[in-house]
Structures are given as structure tokens and as C-alpha cells.
Design an enzyme around this catalytic site. Structure first.
Site, PDB file in Angstrom:
ATOM      1  N   HIS A  89       0.984  -1.262  -0.465  1.00 53.11           N
ATOM      2  CA  HIS A  89       0.047   0.558   0.168  1.00 53.11           C
ATOM      3  C   HIS A  89       0.562   1.254  -0.523  1.00 53.11           C
ATOM      4  O   HIS A  89       0.470   2.339   0.773  1.00 53.11           O
ATOM      5  CB  HIS A  89      -0.518   0.375   1.237  1.00 53.11           C
ATOM      6  N   HIS A  99      -8.755  -7.060   0.790  1.00 55.78           N
ATOM      7  CA  HIS A  99      -7.389  -5.837   1.835  1.00 55.78           C
ATOM      8  C   HIS A  99      -8.898  -6.295   2.911  1.00 55.78           C
ATOM      9  O   HIS A  99      -7.927  -6.478   4.555  1.00 55.78           O
ATOM     10  CB  HIS A  99      -8.141  -4.865   1.506  1.00 55.78           C
ATOM     11  N   HIS A 205     -13.866   1.007   4.551  1.00 54.63           N
ATOM     12  CA  HIS A 205     -13.415  -0.270   3.559  1.00 54.63           C
ATOM     13  C   HIS A 205     -13.995  -1.201   3.807  1.00 54.63           C
ATOM     14  O   HIS A 205     -14.743  -1.547   2.270  1.00 54.63           O
ATOM     15  CB  HIS A 205     -11.816  -0.803   3.830  1.00 54.63           C
ATOM     16  N   GLU A 217      -5.608   4.864  -3.737  1.00 52.79           N
ATOM     17  CA  GLU A 217      -5.505   5.433  -2.278  1.00 52.79           C
ATOM     18  C   GLU A 217      -3.796   6.501  -3.342  1.00 52.79           C
ATOM     19  O   GLU A 217      -3.502   5.312  -3.792  1.00 52.79           O
ATOM     20  CB  GLU A 217      -5.714   4.875  -1.134  1.00 52.79           C
TER      21      GLU A 217
END
Length: 255
Positions: A89, A99, A205, A217
Site C-alpha cells: 500500500h 484487504h 473499507h 489511494e
């Protein structure tokens, strides 16, 4: 043959995004041996943060970046060879459902349909930290297949600062629920998490990834303004894992 193959490649990419069938002069130039470039004349904007241990922010507790030269021609070696170590990430990256969803899709299982196509960039005021349902509904987001938030992180250049800023703007769970219910195909934001730092539970999330919606992101949106764009964002194809760094480019769509 190489020129024809390269032209065909760019035609396929353009067709996926815009339905174009022409190979432009820039693409033909790329076919003559140079790597394809994202040039100003093409209209594409690189929305990817450069990975660099000196400038890349690392989320608290995540793996650090480590880049090293195993061989270096500048030091007399016969060739140059590098090794990279980083978290999945790091920088601009994509979260796959795995995730936060136990049996969710891993990064290589994401559909290209969600990663290539029309996107709307929404400009969130610098004073706003929580992009909640009320804030989301102040903007024209409905009908957009992909929604990207440009926030205080872009204004302040935080994706080019090695300091980890905990007061980044985030997507609140009620806004995530609106986006999920509207069946958007992708959600993006300009810092290394879409979740509030220190949130009691990763609800944003869970809501988005639970609906199979990938989250991009760490986008670099300093040169991007609010509006409608064509988006291409492709992660490294890693088998069986929950996220990966990605390259993201945007091009403004005709009004």
C-alpha cells in the site's frame, strides 16, 4: 512489425477508454524505439505519486520503502541492477476486496472494467476532513461511474512529503454507503488511506470493498481540477494479495 504492434496497442487502449480507432503521431513516434510517453500534447495527466524514500509518506506501522542498487555502472560495475522493498500500500495503490473482506477478490482478480473508463474528480474544500454524506451531496456525483476526491492533501502537497499527516481528509462510512448503493465502479482519494486515521472500525473499507468496489489511494492530484476525466489505473499484477502499487493517468473528457 514493431510499429504495427505498438500502434495496435495504443488503438486498443484508446478504444477501451474513448472508442478511438486512430494511432496518433505521438504513438507512432513511440513505435520507433522510444518508450511511450504521457505528454502534455496528449492531454494525459500523470496522477501517480513518485515512489521515493525521501518523499513518499508511509502509513503509521506500514513497511518502509527501501530502494538499493545491487550493481551500479556509476561505481564501475558493468551494468545497473536495483532491488525494491516496500509495502503493498505504498504511494499510489489499489485496495482490492481481499484487504478487508475475508473471501474477497485479490488484486490480480480485479476487472479491468472498473479500472479503465470515465471518472469524476470532486474538489473537496481544504477545511473539510470528513467527506460524509452531507458533504458528498453538496457535489454533483450521482451518475458518475467512478468517483475521485481531491482534498486538502493535494492542496498541501502531502503525497510528496515523507511526513505522515494524520489529519488527512477521509471518506466517512455514510458517504461510502451512498457510493456503494449507487454502484459506482471505483472510488479514489489523494492520500494513502480513505479511512479516518484511528477509526474504531474500518467501516469505509468494509462497505466499499464488501461491494467489490476497488479503492485507489494516494493519487497525486495537484495538477488536476474538478471535472470529468478518462481514467486508466493499473496495479502491479501480484497473485493472491490484497493490494498493489499502481500507475494512474487522467485525461479531461470533452464537455
Amino acid at each position: 512489425m514493431r510499429r504495427n504492434r505498438t500502434c495496435a496497442y495504443w488503438t486498443i487502449v484508446a478504444g477501451l477508454v474513448l472508442g478511438e480507432a486512430a494511432c496518433t503521431p505521438q504513438h507512432q513516434a513511440a513505435s520507433r524505439g522510444a518508450a511511450p510517453e504521457v505528454s502534455l500534447s496528449s492531454g494525459w495527466i500523470d496522477a501517480t505519486a513518485t515512489l521515493d524514500p525521501a518523499t513518499t509518506p508511509i502509513y503509521a506501522g506500514d513497511a518502509p520503502l527501501k530502494f538499493e542498487f545491487l550493481k551500479d555502472m556509476r561505481k564501475g560495475d558493468g551494468f545497473t541492477l536495483s532491488a525494491y522493498s516496500m509495502g503493498a500500500h505504498s504511494g499510489t495503490h489499489i485496495d482490492a476486496p481481499m484487504h478487508f473482506v475475508r473471501d474477497g477478490a485479490s488484486i490480480e482478480q480485479l476487472s479491468l472494467v472498473s479500472l479503465i473508463g470515465a471518472a469524476r474528480v470532486i474538489d473537496i474544500p481544504d477545511s473539510v476532513r470528513s467527506i460524509d454524506a452531507a458533504e458528498l451531496n453538496r457535489h454533483e456525483w450521482r451518475g458518475a461511474p467512478r468517483v475521485i476526491f481531491r482534498t486538502r492533501s493535494s492542496v498541501r502537497g502531502w503525497m510528496a512529503s515523507s511526513t505522515f499527516h494524520r489529519d488527512f481528509a477521509y471518506i466517512a462510512p455514510d458517504a461510502a454507503q451512498l457510493l456503494a448503493d449507487a454502484r459506482v465502479q471505483l472510488v479514489g482519494i489523494d492520500y494513502i488511506s480513505a479511512e479516518q486515521f484511528g477509526a474504531p472500525a474500518p467501516r469505509t473499507h468494509q462497505i466499499l470493498l464488501g461491494k467489490g468496489i476497488p479503492i485507489v489511494e494516494g493519487l497525486a492530484l495537484g495538477a488536476v481540477r474538478a471535472g470529468d476525466y478518462d481514467l486508466i489505473v493499473l496495479p502491479i499484477k501480484v497473485a493472491g494479495h490484497e493490494g498493489a502499487p499502481a500507475r494512474a493517468i487522467l485525461r479531461a473528457r470533452a464537455p
